[in-house]
Design a protein around this motif. Structure first.
Motif, PDB file in Angstrom:
ATOM      1  N   GLU A  15      40.006  -5.857 126.585  1.00  0.00           N
ATOM      2  CA  GLU A  15      40.012  -6.421 127.938  1.00  0.00           C
ATOM      3  C   GLU A  15      41.285  -6.056 128.696  1.00  0.00           C
ATOM      4  O   GLU A  15      41.248  -5.852 129.915  1.00  0.00           O
ATOM      5  N   GLY A  16      42.416  -5.965 128.002  1.00  0.00           N
ATOM      6  CA  GLY A  16      43.657  -5.551 128.648  1.00  0.00           C
ATOM      7  C   GLY A  16      43.590  -4.115 129.126  1.00  0.00           C
ATOM      8  O   GLY A  16      44.054  -3.788 130.228  1.00  0.00           O
ATOM      9  N   THR A  17      43.011  -3.256 128.318  1.00  0.00           N
ATOM     10  CA  THR A  17      42.839  -1.862 128.721  1.00  0.00           C
ATOM     11  C   THR A  17      41.888  -1.771 129.905  1.00  0.00           C
ATOM     12  O   THR A  17      42.135  -1.035 130.868  1.00  0.00           O
ATOM     13  N   GLN A  18      40.829  -2.545 129.859  1.00  0.00           N
ATOM     14  CA  GLN A  18      39.886  -2.586 130.980  1.00  0.00           C
ATOM     15  C   GLN A  18      40.584  -3.032 132.262  1.00  0.00           C
ATOM     16  O   GLN A  18      40.389  -2.431 133.333  1.00  0.00           O
ATOM     17  N   ALA A  19      41.422  -4.053 132.183  1.00  0.00           N
ATOM     18  CA  ALA A  19      42.142  -4.546 133.361  1.00  0.00           C
ATOM     19  C   ALA A  19      43.055  -3.463 133.932  1.00  0.00           C
ATOM     20  O   ALA A  19      43.123  -3.271 135.155  1.00  0.00           O
ATOM     21  N   LEU A  20      43.761  -2.758 133.061  1.00  0.00           N
ATOM     22  CA  LEU A  20      44.629  -1.666 133.501  1.00  0.00           C
ATOM     23  C   LEU A  20      43.821  -0.592 134.229  1.00  0.00           C
ATOM     24  O   LEU A  20      44.180  -0.164 135.333  1.00  0.00           O
ATOM     25  N   LEU A  21      42.731  -0.159 133.618  1.00  0.00           N
ATOM     26  CA  LEU A  21      41.921   0.898 134.219  1.00  0.00           C
ATOM     27  C   LEU A  21      41.297   0.441 135.532  1.00  0.00           C
ATOM     28  O   LEU A  21      41.222   1.221 136.485  1.00  0.00           O
ATOM     29  N   ASN A  22      40.859  -0.805 135.600  1.00  0.00           N
ATOM     30  CA  ASN A  22      40.272  -1.323 136.840  1.00  0.00           C
ATOM     31  C   ASN A  22      41.282  -1.347 137.974  1.00  0.00           C
ATOM     32  O   ASN A  22      40.935  -1.119 139.129  1.00  0.00           O
ATOM     33  N   GLN A  23      42.557  -1.634 137.650  1.00  0.00           N
ATOM     34  CA  GLN A  23      43.590  -1.649 138.683  1.00  0.00           C
ATOM     35  C   GLN A  23      43.964  -0.243 139.139  1.00  0.00           C
ATOM     36  O   GLN A  23      44.266  -0.014 140.306  1.00  0.00           O
ATOM     37  N   MET A  24      43.932   0.710 138.219  1.00  0.00           N
ATOM     38  CA  MET A  24      44.370   2.070 138.537  1.00  0.00           C
ATOM     39  C   MET A  24      43.243   2.977 139.027  1.00  0.00           C
ATOM     40  O   MET A  24      43.492   3.925 139.751  1.00  0.00           O
ATOM     41  N   ALA A  25      42.027   2.695 138.608  1.00  0.00           N
ATOM     42  CA  ALA A  25      40.875   3.539 138.969  1.00  0.00           C
ATOM     43  C   ALA A  25      39.650   2.643 139.105  1.00  0.00           C
ATOM     44  O   ALA A  25      38.699   2.742 138.331  1.00  0.00           O
ATOM     45  N   GLY A  26      39.691   1.765 140.092  1.00  0.00           N
ATOM     46  CA  GLY A  26      38.694   0.714 140.236  1.00  0.00           C
ATOM     47  C   GLY A  26      37.272   1.170 140.437  1.00  0.00           C
ATOM     48  O   GLY A  26      36.338   0.402 140.216  1.00  0.00           O
ATOM     49  N   ASP A  27      37.074   2.419 140.838  1.00  0.00           N
ATOM     50  CA  ASP A  27      35.708   2.881 141.066  1.00  0.00           C
ATOM     51  C   ASP A  27      35.059   3.464 139.820  1.00  0.00           C
ATOM     52  O   ASP A  27      33.916   3.896 139.852  1.00  0.00           O
ATOM     53  N   VAL A  28      35.775   3.437 138.694  1.00  0.00           N
ATOM     54  CA  VAL A  28      35.226   3.913 137.425  1.00  0.00           C
ATOM     55  C   VAL A  28      34.726   2.702 136.632  1.00  0.00           C
ATOM     56  O   VAL A  28      35.433   1.703 136.503  1.00  0.00           O
ATOM     57  N   LEU A 102      38.337  10.923 136.431  1.00  0.00           N
ATOM     58  CA  LEU A 102      37.009  10.619 136.958  1.00  0.00           C
ATOM     59  C   LEU A 102      37.090  10.026 138.359  1.00  0.00           C
ATOM     60  O   LEU A 102      36.234  10.303 139.197  1.00  0.00           O
ATOM     61  N   SER A 103      38.118   9.224 138.616  1.00  0.00           N
ATOM     62  CA  SER A 103      38.242   8.561 139.921  1.00  0.00           C
ATOM     63  C   SER A 103      38.515   9.535 141.058  1.00  0.00           C
ATOM     64  O   SER A 103      38.249   9.218 142.212  1.00  0.00           O
ATOM     65  N   VAL A 104      39.040  10.719 140.735  1.00  0.00           N
ATOM     66  CA  VAL A 104      39.288  11.720 141.780  1.00  0.00           C
ATOM     67  C   VAL A 104      38.177  12.766 141.836  1.00  0.00           C
ATOM     68  O   VAL A 104      38.335  13.819 142.438  1.00  0.00           O
ATOM     69  N   GLY A 105      37.069  12.481 141.170  1.00  0.00           N
ATOM     70  CA  GLY A 105      35.892  13.325 141.290  1.00  0.00           C
ATOM     71  C   GLY A 105      35.715  14.378 140.225  1.00  0.00           C
ATOM     72  O   GLY A 105      34.817  15.223 140.337  1.00  0.00           O
TER      73      GLY A 105
END
Length: 120
Positions: A15-28, A102-105
């Motif tokens: 869940e911590g890794t998920q939170a980090l990724l959601n903050q940095m690349a929220g559209d993934v 992935l967030s940059v296409g």
């Protein structure tokens, strides 16, 4: 769209890794499976259910031991049509790199190429 799947022995790490990724690349889309019944561990059944429910391709990251073994088995038994790739990279750094790419296409192939170049 390509999902990022995090498999960890620890619910908090997943869940911590998920939170980090959601903050940095929220559209993934980040999907996690961590721990078993509130304790440390992994479950083939939980991982298999997660993999079988995917409706898009996925890059799968794992932490240690049985997480890899159960993920390998779940991918081997997968009968769906999505592309499911196990990634050999550190769970946090690797999934972060993938999420940003992935967030940059970037495509799944471009993302895997970057992961192999960085962590391979």
């Amino acid at each position: 769209m390509t999902n990022i799947v995090i498999i960890s022995h620890s619910k908090e790490i997943a869940e911590g890794t998920q939170a980090l990724l959601n903050q940095m690349a929220g559209d993934v889309n980040v999907i996690v499976q961590g721990g078993v019944d509130g304790k440390i561990g992994t479950s083939y059944d939980h991982i298999q259910a997660l993999i079988n429910e995917l409706t898009d391709d996925a890059l799968c990251f794992y932490d240690i031991g049985s997480a890899e073994m159960n993920l390998d088995l779940a991918i081997e038994m997968y009968e769906g049509d999505q592309r499911i790739e196990k990634v050999e990279a550190p769970i946090v750094e690797g999934s972060f790199t993938a999420a940003v790419k992935l967030s940059v296409g970037s495509s799944i192939e471009e993302t895997l190429e970057e992961l192999n170049k960085t962590f391979g």
